[in-house]
Design an enzyme around this catalytic site. Structure first.
Site: not given
Length: 424
Positions: A400, A396
């Site tokens: 995203d 992450h």
């Protein structure tokens, strides 16, 4: 003239190897082709075959020693041959290594070595003893003043300490005696059931895997997305391939090969997953081609060979490359340089019946795809269809959730329409 056998260099990235087992001992006859010792890098295991014949005159390192590549490991020559000059030259070649490596066990029989009345002394009066021998003496209270050194240059080695213990020569100055046996009744009253277990030292490759996986989970912000696709078309396509592969001269193409092919063709549209996150410089490294890692289960542990430029290969070429890589990883013949450089990895546990799992990213990659087993699900009209699960773990920090989900969705679409993907 005796021959000095060196530690091979298995790939340009390998700096040292661990000796796992000696197949020959000092004094053994050696023929061309005989296996001298086995060794492993941090990824693969190998065996070193002799290219010369003679007698094993000296072994320079013990099992478990981490030996730098191209350093001497043993000497083969004629029985009784003087190899002192070779051993001296070997020591001069790597003076720093001498401090951390075990002492050589020379081929001369113990009977030919003149006993010394006192412990061996080196420069400044310091005892000349190998680390292994010193540790054994400390554990057993062996009386080193009675030791007869048989190592090179009058050094005490482990077998000299064992000789002391065989004679019962400890610092107490007397032969050890076994305690008298206690009556059976007393034993029954005092002895408690002992726990049964076996301690096994971790092999080098397991240590590397453990370190890498721990670093991966400790340093990354990992998240896993799960999806599935209708596998009807790829199942039908594989059935037709199995029927006609031999006539067409094609390799056996598996579901995993198809997934590898689809990933390689899909991932270039999602550059953040075909990349490395360089933590030390806070930089993203984007790859022009898909260098596809393929997780392979081996007896030594998980290995990940790389299919370079997989996006440029046909399905048949990927299938052949995958089989060659898997075989090399499993039998230990793969070049260690082929166990790095992947930009993305696929791990398949579907054959074990796993329906969903969380694969761990191999840093500095930003993602890894887990391939799950085929299960059957029901559509709205009540009909059943085969569904193959996919588990995508991504970093992450590098991307995203939405971009990762888009890759997984496109991949599922391409696999559901595999015949159209082949036409692109």
């Amino acid at each position: 003239m005796a021959d000095v056998i060196i530690m091979p260099r298995q790939g340009q990235s390998v700096e040292s190897c661990v000796i796992t087992e000696w197949k020959k001992k000092v004094g053994d006859k050696v023929a061309v082709g005989d296996i001298l010792f086995s060794y492993e890098t941090d990824k693969s295991g190998f065996e070193e075959a002799s290219t010369v014949e003679g007698t094993m005159l000296a072994i320079l390192h013990d099992e478990g020693d981490d030996v730098e590549c191209l350093l001497p490991v043993c000497v083969i020559g004629k029985e009784g041959e003087d190899i002192s000059s070779l051993l001296t030259a070997g020591n001069e070649t790597a003076p720093a290594a001498e401090e951390k490596k075990e002492v050589v066990e020379a081929a001369a029989p113990a009977a030919e070595i003149k006993p010394e009345p006192t412990v061996s002394e080196g420069e400044n009066g310091r005892m000349k003893i190998s680390p292994r021998a010193r540790h054994l003496a400390e554990r057993t209270d062996a009386d080193l003043s009675k030791a007869v050194p048989t190592g090179p240059n009058g050094r005490i080695i482990e077998r000299d300490v064992n000789a002391l213990l065989d004679k019962g020569l400890t610092t107490a100055g007397k032969v050890s005696e076994a305690p008298a046996e206690a009556p059976a009744a007393a034993v029954a009253k005092t002895e408690a059931p002992a726990a049964e277990y076996t301690d096994v030292k971790l092999p080098n490759i397991r240590k590397v895997i453990a370190k890498s996986m721990h670093a991966s989970l400790s340093n990354m912000a990992q998240l896993t997305l799960n999806a599935s696709f209708d596998a009807t078309k790829i199942m039908a396509y594989r059935a037709s391939l199995k029927e006609k592969a031999e006539a067409l001269g094609l390799p056996n193409i598996t579901f995993n090969d198809m997934v590898l092919f689809a990933v390689a063709k899909t991932i270039l549209n999602h550059k953040d997953l075909n990349a490395h996150y360089l933590d030390d410089t806070q930089t993203m490294r984007y790859f022009t081609h898909c260098n596809l890692g393929m997780a392979v289960d081996t007896e030594r542990g998980l290995l990940v060979p790389t299919i370079m430029n997989a996006d440029t290969l046909s399905l048949a070429e990927i299938a052949s490359a995958a089989k060659k890589a898997a075989k090399g990883a499993q039998d230990g013949s793969i070049n260690p340089d082929l166990l790095k450089g992947a930009s993305f990895t696929v791990s398949n546990l579907g054959s074990f019946g796993i329906e969903s799992f969380t694969p761990v990213i191999n840093p500095p990659q930003t993602g890894i795809l887990g391939v799950d087993t085929i299960t059957y699900r029901v559509k709205a009209d009540g009909s059943a269809y085969p569904a193959m699960g996919l588990s995508l773990t991504f970093d992450h920090r590098a991307l995203d959730g939405a971009p990762a989900a888009k890759f997984l969705k496109e991949l599922c679409t391409n696999l559901e329409n595999f015949d159209l993907l082949l036409a692109k």
